[in-house]
Every structure is written in C-alpha cells, then in structure tokens.
Scaffold this motif. Structure first.
Motif: not given
Length: 151
Positions: A72-100
C-alpha cells in the motif's frame, strides 16, 4: 478420489482466473521511476487527458516503485499527492484487489489491481480508482482531480 477431484477443480479454477494475455493498455517500462517529495509523496506534474486513466481496469495508475513488498505504500504516495479539483483534501480507502493479469514482476506470475475509493467534501458520489503496483507507467493526475500544492 474425492480429494483429487476437489484439488483438480481448484487448480483449474486458479489457472482459468488469470488470462495469459494482459489487457492493460498503459504499461510503459520506459517510464521513469517516480521521485519522492520531502512529504513522502510521488512527484509528478502531468495531467491525464484520457478519461479512462485510473477509472478503468484496463487503464490503471501504474505506480511500480522498486519493490512491491509493502502493498500500500506506493498507492499512498500517489494518492497523498492528489487533491480535489478545487484543492479539496481527499480521503481514500482500499476496497479490494481484483482483475488478475499476467506479470513477470510477481513470484506468482500474476498481479492484481487495487481498487481505491476516493472522496472529498462536496463530492456527490465516491470515485473508484484502479491502481497497479506491479507495472510501470507515467504518473499523471486523473481527470477530475488536482495536485496538492507543495510547501
């Protein structure tokens, strides 16, 4: 005999779950390895114009970074660089793994995409993003997101 049938059925099921050909469209082994900011987030500046980037399992965000030991560390490194379209703070949750899919970067010979639910205040419906820790690709901001300002 019953155990053998169950074992063969399980083996057949496992083999049939992974396609021998990848459907991923945006893997690029020539993409640079992402740099880290002082805030431990990935550094990238390009905005995607492809509305499927991250939103579609065939166009996941490919965030390979040296090792996939911590899943999960790389997903967090990526997602923590993002914000909403107007600079909103985002929150995120891993739901599942899929699609082999097949990959040479896994001991099993197969990888899975991780599905993250992303929200921010004022967003009517959470966004699902597909992320891939096994393959490389150019990191971009998905359509509808922004980049956090770096201090």
């Amino acid at each position: 005999m019953k155990k053998i049938i169950v074992a063969l059925t399980f083996l057949l099921f496992m083999v049939s779950c992974v396609s021998t050909k990848s459907t991923l469209k945006n893997v690029d082994d020539n993409a640079p390895i992402p740099r880290l900011s002082v805030h431990n987030t990935f550094v990238f500046t390009e905005y995607s114009t492809n509305k499927k980037y991250g939103y579609d399992k065939d166009y996941p965000i490919n965030i390979f970074y040296y090792s996939t030991r911590n899943d999960t560390i790389n997903q967090e490194r990526y997602l923590n660089a993002l914000c909403g379209p107007k600079g909103e703070k985002i929150s995120f949750t891993k739901l599942e793994s899929c699609c082999p899919f097949p990959t040479k970067r896994s001991d099993m010979g197969a990888g899975f995409l991780d599905v993250y639910e992303v929200k921010w205040e004022g967003l009517k419906k959470p966004i699902l993003l597909y992320m891939n820790i096994y393959e490389k690709g150019y990191l971009k901001v998905p359509v509808g997101f922004g980049l956090k300002k770096q201090d």
